[in-house]
Design a protein around this motif. Structure first.
Motif, PDB file in Angstrom:
ATOM      1  N   LEU A   1      -5.769   8.327   1.968  1.00  0.00           N
ATOM      2  CA  LEU A   1      -6.218   8.783   0.501  1.00  0.00           C
ATOM      3  C   LEU A   1      -6.638   7.401  -0.316  1.00  0.00           C
ATOM      4  O   LEU A   1      -7.515   7.317  -0.801  1.00  0.00           O
ATOM      5  CB  LEU A   1      -5.119   9.487  -0.132  1.00  0.00           C
ATOM      6  N   ASN A   2      -6.010   6.324  -0.212  1.00  0.00           N
ATOM      7  CA  ASN A   2      -6.349   5.072  -0.930  1.00  0.00           C
ATOM      8  C   ASN A   2      -7.402   4.665  -0.197  1.00  0.00           C
ATOM      9  O   ASN A   2      -8.396   4.154  -1.021  1.00  0.00           O
ATOM     10  CB  ASN A   2      -5.247   4.302  -0.747  1.00  0.00           C
ATOM     11  N   TYR A   3      -7.962   4.637   1.161  1.00  0.00           N
ATOM     12  CA  TYR A   3      -8.988   4.221   1.707  1.00  0.00           C
ATOM     13  C   TYR A   3     -10.316   5.039   1.214  1.00  0.00           C
ATOM     14  O   TYR A   3     -11.174   4.686   0.923  1.00  0.00           O
ATOM     15  CB  TYR A   3      -8.822   4.517   3.136  1.00  0.00           C
ATOM     16  N   HIS A   4      -9.886   6.524   1.029  1.00  0.00           N
ATOM     17  CA  HIS A   4     -10.970   7.295   0.730  1.00  0.00           C
ATOM     18  C   HIS A   4     -11.443   7.181  -0.733  1.00  0.00           C
ATOM     19  O   HIS A   4     -12.686   7.052  -0.921  1.00  0.00           O
ATOM     20  CB  HIS A   4     -10.387   8.584   0.844  1.00  0.00           C
ATOM     21  N   ASN A   5     -10.457   6.689  -1.420  1.00  0.00           N
ATOM     22  CA  ASN A   5     -10.788   6.380  -2.948  1.00  0.00           C
ATOM     23  C   ASN A   5     -11.514   5.041  -3.234  1.00  0.00           C
ATOM     24  O   ASN A   5     -12.241   5.016  -4.099  1.00  0.00           O
ATOM     25  CB  ASN A   5      -9.635   6.436  -3.698  1.00  0.00           C
ATOM     26  N   ASN A   6     -11.641   4.415  -2.205  1.00  0.00           N
ATOM     27  CA  ASN A   6     -12.265   2.894  -2.205  1.00  0.00           C
ATOM     28  C   ASN A   6     -13.277   2.857  -1.165  1.00  0.00           C
ATOM     29  O   ASN A   6     -13.797   1.702  -0.689  1.00  0.00           O
ATOM     30  CB  ASN A   6     -11.367   1.895  -1.756  1.00  0.00           C
ATOM     31  N   TRP A   7     -13.894   4.104  -0.993  1.00  0.00           N
ATOM     32  CA  TRP A   7     -14.992   4.301   0.317  1.00  0.00           C
ATOM     33  C   TRP A   7     -16.283   3.646  -0.104  1.00  0.00           C
ATOM     34  O   TRP A   7     -16.808   3.011   0.637  1.00  0.00           O
ATOM     35  CB  TRP A   7     -15.341   5.803   0.087  1.00  0.00           C
ATOM     36  N   GLU A   8     -16.400   3.489  -1.551  1.00  0.00           N
ATOM     37  CA  GLU A   8     -17.670   2.384  -1.714  1.00  0.00           C
ATOM     38  C   GLU A   8     -17.722   1.018  -1.457  1.00  0.00           C
ATOM     39  O   GLU A   8     -18.573   0.395  -0.950  1.00  0.00           O
ATOM     40  CB  GLU A   8     -18.219   2.452  -3.318  1.00  0.00           C
ATOM     41  N   ASN A   9     -16.351   0.691  -1.404  1.00  0.00           N
ATOM     42  CA  ASN A   9     -15.960  -0.802  -0.956  1.00  0.00           C
ATOM     43  C   ASN A   9     -16.279  -1.065   0.615  1.00  0.00           C
ATOM     44  O   ASN A   9     -16.225  -2.303   0.896  1.00  0.00           O
ATOM     45  CB  ASN A   9     -14.759  -1.356  -1.595  1.00  0.00           C
TER      46      ASN A   9
ATOM     47  N   ILE B   1      -7.403  15.136   8.871  1.00  0.00           N
ATOM     48  CA  ILE B   1      -7.092  15.030   7.588  1.00  0.00           C
ATOM     49  C   ILE B   1      -8.243  15.558   6.779  1.00  0.00           C
ATOM     50  O   ILE B   1      -9.354  15.166   7.066  1.00  0.00           O
ATOM     51  CB  ILE B   1      -6.444  14.053   6.938  1.00  0.00           C
ATOM     52  N   THR B   2      -8.211  16.527   5.790  1.00  0.00           N
ATOM     53  CA  THR B   2      -9.232  16.935   4.766  1.00  0.00           C
ATOM     54  C   THR B   2      -8.778  16.159   3.441  1.00  0.00           C
ATOM     55  O   THR B   2      -7.765  16.477   3.080  1.00  0.00           O
ATOM     56  CB  THR B   2      -9.337  18.382   4.664  1.00  0.00           C
ATOM     57  N   ILE B   3      -9.703  15.775   2.980  1.00  0.00           N
ATOM     58  CA  ILE B   3      -9.718  15.021   1.616  1.00  0.00           C
ATOM     59  C   ILE B   3     -10.385  15.867   0.666  1.00  0.00           C
ATOM     60  O   ILE B   3     -11.670  16.206   0.755  1.00  0.00           O
ATOM     61  CB  ILE B   3     -10.077  13.630   1.269  1.00  0.00           C
ATOM     62  N   TYR B   4      -9.518  16.358  -0.438  1.00  0.00           N
ATOM     63  CA  TYR B   4     -10.190  17.551  -1.226  1.00  0.00           C
ATOM     64  C   TYR B   4      -9.473  17.451  -2.432  1.00  0.00           C
ATOM     65  O   TYR B   4      -7.856  17.309  -2.546  1.00  0.00           O
ATOM     66  CB  TYR B   4     -10.159  18.888  -0.616  1.00  0.00           C
ATOM     67  N   ASP B   5     -10.108  17.586  -3.714  1.00  0.00           N
ATOM     68  CA  ASP B   5      -9.269  17.539  -4.937  1.00  0.00           C
ATOM     69  C   ASP B   5      -8.610  16.588  -4.963  1.00  0.00           C
ATOM     70  O   ASP B   5      -7.181  16.499  -5.519  1.00  0.00           O
ATOM     71  CB  ASP B   5      -8.747  18.667  -5.238  1.00  0.00           C
ATOM     72  N   LYS B   6      -9.028  15.273  -4.591  1.00  0.00           N
ATOM     73  CA  LYS B   6      -8.313  13.874  -4.955  1.00  0.00           C
ATOM     74  C   LYS B   6      -6.858  13.878  -3.897  1.00  0.00           C
ATOM     75  O   LYS B   6      -6.043  13.006  -4.365  1.00  0.00           O
ATOM     76  CB  LYS B   6      -7.982  13.445  -6.285  1.00  0.00           C
ATOM     77  N   GLY B   7      -6.763  14.683  -3.026  1.00  0.00           N
ATOM     78  CA  GLY B   7      -5.696  14.571  -2.087  1.00  0.00           C
ATOM     79  C   GLY B   7      -5.855  15.018  -0.762  1.00  0.00           C
ATOM     80  O   GLY B   7      -6.616  15.535  -0.431  1.00  0.00           O
ATOM     81  N   PRO B   8      -4.826  14.599   0.381  1.00  0.00           N
ATOM     82  CA  PRO B   8      -5.006  15.078   1.549  1.00  0.00           C
ATOM     83  C   PRO B   8      -4.470  16.256   1.876  1.00  0.00           C
ATOM     84  O   PRO B   8      -3.594  16.761   1.182  1.00  0.00           O
ATOM     85  CB  PRO B   8      -4.450  13.936   2.140  1.00  0.00           C
ATOM     86  N   THR B   9      -4.926  17.086   2.603  1.00  0.00           N
ATOM     87  CA  THR B   9      -4.423  18.207   2.975  1.00  0.00           C
ATOM     88  C   THR B   9      -4.465  18.734   4.566  1.00  0.00           C
ATOM     89  O   THR B   9      -5.542  18.209   5.284  1.00  0.00           O
ATOM     90  CB  THR B   9      -5.189  19.605   2.158  1.00  0.00           C
ATOM     91  N   GLN B  10      -3.548  19.308   5.141  1.00  0.00           N
ATOM     92  CA  GLN B  10      -3.576  19.638   6.507  1.00  0.00           C
ATOM     93  C   GLN B  10      -3.970  21.122   6.815  1.00  0.00           C
ATOM     94  O   GLN B  10      -4.309  21.481   7.893  1.00  0.00           O
ATOM     95  CB  GLN B  10      -2.031  19.772   6.958  1.00  0.00           C
ATOM     96  N   VAL B  11      -4.016  21.735   5.580  1.00  0.00           N
ATOM     97  CA  VAL B  11      -4.631  23.228   5.688  1.00  0.00           C
ATOM     98  C   VAL B  11      -5.736  23.495   4.579  1.00  0.00           C
ATOM     99  O   VAL B  11      -5.199  23.189   3.475  1.00  0.00           O
ATOM    100  CB  VAL B  11      -3.588  24.428   5.642  1.00  0.00           C
ATOM    101  N   PHE B  12      -6.787  23.636   4.826  1.00  0.00           N
ATOM    102  CA  PHE B  12      -8.031  23.706   3.984  1.00  0.00           C
ATOM    103  C   PHE B  12      -8.804  24.955   4.295  1.00  0.00           C
ATOM    104  O   PHE B  12      -9.051  25.183   5.250  1.00  0.00           O
ATOM    105  CB  PHE B  12      -8.880  22.478   4.029  1.00  0.00           C
ATOM    106  N   ARG B  13      -9.055  25.506   3.060  1.00  0.00           N
ATOM    107  CA  ARG B  13      -9.915  26.836   2.869  1.00  0.00           C
ATOM    108  C   ARG B  13     -10.954  26.661   2.166  1.00  0.00           C
ATOM    109  O   ARG B  13     -10.766  25.988   1.129  1.00  0.00           O
ATOM    110  CB  ARG B  13      -8.858  28.035   2.172  1.00  0.00           C
ATOM    111  N   GLY B  14     -12.134  26.916   2.657  1.00  0.00           N
ATOM    112  CA  GLY B  14     -13.239  27.025   1.952  1.00  0.00           C
ATOM    113  C   GLY B  14     -14.273  28.117   2.048  1.00  0.00           C
ATOM    114  O   GLY B  14     -13.693  29.151   2.709  1.00  0.00           O
TER     115      GLY B  14
END
Length: 183
Positions: free
Chosen positions: A167-175, A97-110
């Motif tokens: 997503l919840n886990y990612h948002n609490n990464w510092e903890n 999963i890619t976390i980008y722009d405060k959300g998970p995505t299955q297809v990501f383009r960069g």
């Protein structure tokens, strides 16, 4: 004579039980080994694609587009939006999963810029067969110094980094960062 027959039957049953137990242990060990190798391969493939094409974009002074498609389990590099330069296949049994722009995505383009930078910044999680995150690979683009930074974190013991709540886990990464090791 009937006592010996029972003894032989007991020997056969014990022998078969030991063989089946050994096969079960071997199968579990083999499954864990294959899973471990697939996780390492996915981490290496992802890192190598970005490192290689960052250098390629810098050397050729061309922008490259990159698509991470976890539904197809592949990474595609485009010179423009039409011409595929490379296609890398990720292990099929793992989840990503890619976390980008405060959300998970299955297809990501960069995009990898002509100076080797990445835009936008994002993170990829690699999950094992049990849907627990084993790696987090974070890509950071710095406009001022114009280079891409890749941080790789390995999960040492945290079982709460689950696919369905990433997503919840990612948002609490510092903890939770202390349960992860920088590679």
């Amino acid at each position: 004579m009937s006592k010996n027959r029972g003894f032989y039957l007991l020997n056969i049953l014990v022998g078969i039980s030991l063989v089946l137990f050994s096969l079960t242990l071997g199968f579990v060990w083999l499954r864990n080994y294959v899973e471990s190798q697939e996780i390492k391969r996915a981490k290496t493939e992802i890192y190598e694609v970005f490192a290689t094409y960052s250098a390629e974009a810098f050397n050729s002074k061309k922008n490259l587009n990159i698509e991470l498609n976890y539904l197809r389990k592949d990474i595609r590099i485009y010179e423009n939006t039409m011409v595929i330069l490379d296609k890398v296949y990720l292990p099929k049994k793992l989840n990503y999963i890619t976390i980008y722009d405060k959300g998970p995505t299955q297809v990501f383009r960069g995009r990898i810029t002509n100076n080797g930078n990445i835009t936008p910044s994002f993170s990829i999680y690699i999950f094992d067969y049990s849907d627990i995150a084993r790696y987090r690979i974070s890509f950071y683009g710095f406009d001022i110094i114009k280079y891409m930074r890749i941080n790789i974190y390995r999960n040492r013991k945290d079982k709460s980094a689950r696919y369905d709540d990433i997503l919840n886990y990612h948002n609490n990464w510092e903890n939770v960062k202390s349960d992860w090791e920088v590679e």
